[in-house]
Design an enzyme around this catalytic site. Sequence first.
Site, PDB file in Angstrom:
ATOM      1  N   ASN A 263      -4.865  -6.553   5.104  1.00 12.84           N
ATOM      2  CA  ASN A 263      -4.938  -5.154   4.357  1.00 12.84           C
ATOM      3  C   ASN A 263      -5.165  -4.111   5.253  1.00 12.84           C
ATOM      4  O   ASN A 263      -5.463  -4.457   6.570  1.00 12.84           O
ATOM      5  CB  ASN A 263      -6.052  -5.473   3.388  1.00 12.84           C
ATOM      6  CG  ASN A 263      -6.030  -4.079   2.255  1.00 12.84           C
ATOM      7  OD1 ASN A 263      -4.744  -3.880   1.884  1.00 12.84           O
ATOM      8  ND2 ASN A 263      -7.317  -3.518   1.853  1.00 12.84           N
ATOM      9  N   LYS A 264      -5.494  -3.056   4.984  1.00 21.38           N
ATOM     10  CA  LYS A 264      -5.662  -1.675   5.717  1.00 21.38           C
ATOM     11  C   LYS A 264      -6.724  -1.996   6.858  1.00 21.38           C
ATOM     12  O   LYS A 264      -7.832  -2.618   6.548  1.00 21.38           O
ATOM     13  CB  LYS A 264      -6.215  -0.519   4.955  1.00 21.38           C
ATOM     14  CG  LYS A 264      -6.646   0.919   5.306  1.00 21.38           C
ATOM     15  CD  LYS A 264      -5.695   1.362   6.533  1.00 21.38           C
ATOM     16  CE  LYS A 264      -4.207   1.146   5.680  1.00 21.38           C
ATOM     17  NZ  LYS A 264      -3.201   1.792   6.626  1.00 21.38           N
TER      18      LYS A 264
ATOM     19  N   ARG B 137       8.347  -1.319   8.475  1.00 19.16           N
ATOM     20  CA  ARG B 137       6.886  -1.935   8.386  1.00 19.16           C
ATOM     21  C   ARG B 137       6.818  -3.152   8.424  1.00 19.16           C
ATOM     22  O   ARG B 137       7.209  -3.887   7.338  1.00 19.16           O
ATOM     23  CB  ARG B 137       5.990  -1.125   7.418  1.00 19.16           C
ATOM     24  CG  ARG B 137       6.306   0.404   7.448  1.00 19.16           C
ATOM     25  CD  ARG B 137       5.096   1.045   6.417  1.00 19.16           C
ATOM     26  NE  ARG B 137       3.919   0.852   7.294  1.00 19.16           N
ATOM     27  CZ  ARG B 137       2.553   1.436   6.907  1.00 19.16           C
ATOM     28  NH1 ARG B 137       2.668   1.625   5.486  1.00 19.16           N
ATOM     29  NH2 ARG B 137       1.510   1.009   7.480  1.00 19.16           N
TER      30      ARG B 137
ATOM     31  N   ASP C 170      -1.928  -6.460   1.565  1.00 27.24           N
ATOM     32  CA  ASP C 170      -0.556  -5.910   2.027  1.00 27.24           C
ATOM     33  C   ASP C 170       0.175  -7.380   2.565  1.00 27.24           C
ATOM     34  O   ASP C 170       1.412  -7.323   2.072  1.00 27.24           O
ATOM     35  CB  ASP C 170      -0.652  -5.075   3.311  1.00 27.24           C
ATOM     36  CG  ASP C 170      -0.896  -3.857   3.039  1.00 27.24           C
ATOM     37  OD1 ASP C 170      -2.147  -3.445   3.345  1.00 27.24           O
ATOM     38  OD2 ASP C 170      -0.150  -2.979   2.915  1.00 27.24           O
TER      39      ASP C 170
ATOM     40  N   GLN D  28      -6.376   7.750   3.636  1.00 27.21           N
ATOM     41  CA  GLN D  28      -6.068   7.698   2.228  1.00 27.21           C
ATOM     42  C   GLN D  28      -7.068   7.357   1.231  1.00 27.21           C
ATOM     43  O   GLN D  28      -6.796   7.790   0.263  1.00 27.21           O
ATOM     44  CB  GLN D  28      -5.054   6.349   2.513  1.00 27.21           C
ATOM     45  CG  GLN D  28      -3.901   6.250   3.333  1.00 27.21           C
ATOM     46  CD  GLN D  28      -3.962   5.886   4.799  1.00 27.21           C
ATOM     47  OE1 GLN D  28      -5.134   5.947   5.213  1.00 27.21           O
ATOM     48  NE2 GLN D  28      -2.961   5.407   5.229  1.00 27.21           N
TER      49      GLN D  28
ATOM     50  N   ARG E 239       3.565   4.678   0.623  1.00 24.83           N
ATOM     51  CA  ARG E 239       2.890   3.555   1.241  1.00 24.83           C
ATOM     52  C   ARG E 239       2.118   2.783   0.370  1.00 24.83           C
ATOM     53  O   ARG E 239       1.916   3.295  -0.955  1.00 24.83           O
ATOM     54  CB  ARG E 239       2.017   4.310   2.371  1.00 24.83           C
ATOM     55  CG  ARG E 239       1.118   5.491   2.111  1.00 24.83           C
ATOM     56  CD  ARG E 239       0.233   5.603   1.196  1.00 24.83           C
ATOM     57  NE  ARG E 239      -0.762   4.638   1.031  1.00 24.83           N
ATOM     58  CZ  ARG E 239      -1.435   4.356  -0.027  1.00 24.83           C
ATOM     59  NH1 ARG E 239      -1.404   5.165  -0.892  1.00 24.83           N
ATOM     60  NH2 ARG E 239      -2.362   3.412   0.124  1.00 24.83           N
TER      61      ARG E 239
END
Lengths: 339, 339
Positions: A244-245, A89, A235, A194, A46
């Site tokens: 992003n996350k 994804r 991302d 993460q 990832r």
Amino acid sequence: MRTIDWNDGSNSIVMIDQTLLPMEYRVIECRTLASLCEAIRSLRVRGAPALGAAGAFGIALAATLSSADNMDELTRDLKVAAKTIKATRPTAVNLAWAVNRTIDAISDAYDPDGIRDIVLAEAKNIADEDILKNKKLGKYGAMLLEDGDTVMTHCNAGRMACVDWGTALGVIRSAVEAGKQIRVMACETRPLNQGGRITTWELMQDNIDVTLICDSMSGHVMRRGMVDKVIVGADRITGDAVFNKIGTYTLSVLAKEHEIPFYVAAPISTFDPDNWEENVTIEQRDANELRFFRDVQIAPAEVKVYNPAFDATPMENVTAVITEKGVFYPPFLLDEIIV
Amino acid sequence: MRTIDWNDGSNSIVMIDQTLLPMEYRVIECRTLASLCEAIRSLRVRGAPALGAAGAFGIALAATLSSADNMDELTRDLKVAAKTIKATRPTAVNLAWAVNRTIDAISDAYDPDGIRDIVLAEAKNIADEDILKNKKLGKYGAMLLEDGDTVMTHCNAGRMACVDWGTALGVIRSAVEAGKQIRVMACETRPLNQGGRITTWELMQDNIDVTLICDSMSGHVMRRGMVDKVIVGADRITGDAVFNKIGTYTLSVLAKEHEIPFYVAAPISTFDPDNWEENVTIEQRDANELRFFRDVQIAPAEVKVYNPAFDATPMENVTAVITEKGVFYPPFLLDEIIV
């Protein structure tokens, strides 16, 4: 070893299985496209830049596995593989970027084996370049950090999110390499932790001072003056927002409230300048990620869950974007940055 | 049954063990002060109003267990017990408030058994009153909610944080009882997941619509217009700040950014009006709460952790405080509210 790499001996992709860290360090091998796609979907690999390398190596793997003996057939096989890989994804743009770049390289080939050689070489280039870009990006970003700074980061934008070195953590590594003392405050990053599992482990391996907090503590530690800067990865960066996350947007609002610089560190391949937030699909992940931690139940088994993997941070909350081409401040004229 | 209660048959305290919810519903009995203190420290009973009842019943338990046959000796025993109980959790003010109120009631007694009767009666009053206050508070708060509202809440300020009904969730229950359709967005509340485990379970039992999110998603859902109001409980309200579960402050900043009303629901016993944020000790809890979930490792076993149980939200981030005496808006003149 690198987070993800090509094994010439067995013509396969090797990677560190990130779902098991830090409890177990296991290297796995993907010998089929199906096993690579499973690894991407399950987050064994990832992080946007690492996904780029995974996608490129996936095309190389498909080329190796295809029995096609003419160029048209092989090209068709690779285009099917490209579609399959890109569908794993939807949010991270680097995956599609690297797959497309590898496919585009086919045009230089004269025969099927030429295609096979060229896509593998291109995938290896993408992986090598990723490290070089991160080191450049890291040097630019390191100039923004002062000796003694405490940097908050979210999720893992480190070595394990890239082929090596890292984006947000690459900046921190470069600052430490330049002799600055940097402390890191790592947000746990629910639901898959993460930050708690991977960022902490990575930094402890490098003897960089790291403290783990829960995501919800971020406001409190900022208010107490315990954070000097925030650096996150990305991302996808559209004309108006950084994807992003999930949780990144919350940190950006808190940083603004406390007048703390909020930096995004990402290679240019993360940019999607002609696109806008409203057109980007945010991946929704399985509800069980919030109901169970591994096999341990942590919520009612039937509870309704909302579980977006990413969020969008509007560019006005971003102090600067750190790339391999330099540090960019508002207004972010993405087209000019990319040229 | 109530969250916590006195068992006349066995002269002991009975409570629902909240550390096991929702996976297991187990009622435990505390027959000694040590087992009560362990239950408080391990959060088998938690939530400011429930801790008040626990503290009061703890004095009643100490009175029952003491073999003292004169008033002075028994009073001394109870004062020692009071100190022990109050030391278990330093931040929630209701614990100390209820213990002190029970001790103060001693002055009405004429002999040791009178003390025993009076402290037990006072503890039972405190528990009964808690429910009445929550129902009143709930009615006042319900007037702030509109039919169709989605309310975000943090941690558990529900039935399980009180003797019954709840503060923040009491407001929601009262609104539902008044015929309004209310949806709840429950933040998971790391590291002990009281939102994910207890708030969801409580609301599902009452057929109130609840969706679980990770704490870090709060900004994203607010930005998407998915939240109409935020209601949280409180552990202590000083002249300048609301102390509540870690993460509350982050929600208050996000609510302000998105112009969403941010309400605190708490009985008057939570107020500590002559005190100020700087004087309040925020309890730091065990680092292993972030390294393990039950027996499952979720972070490097040796990672440094910062784990405050509470944070302080400055009063300027609070839209209104909902109490059993009504809804109070800024400026919050706590002395006038308490009178």
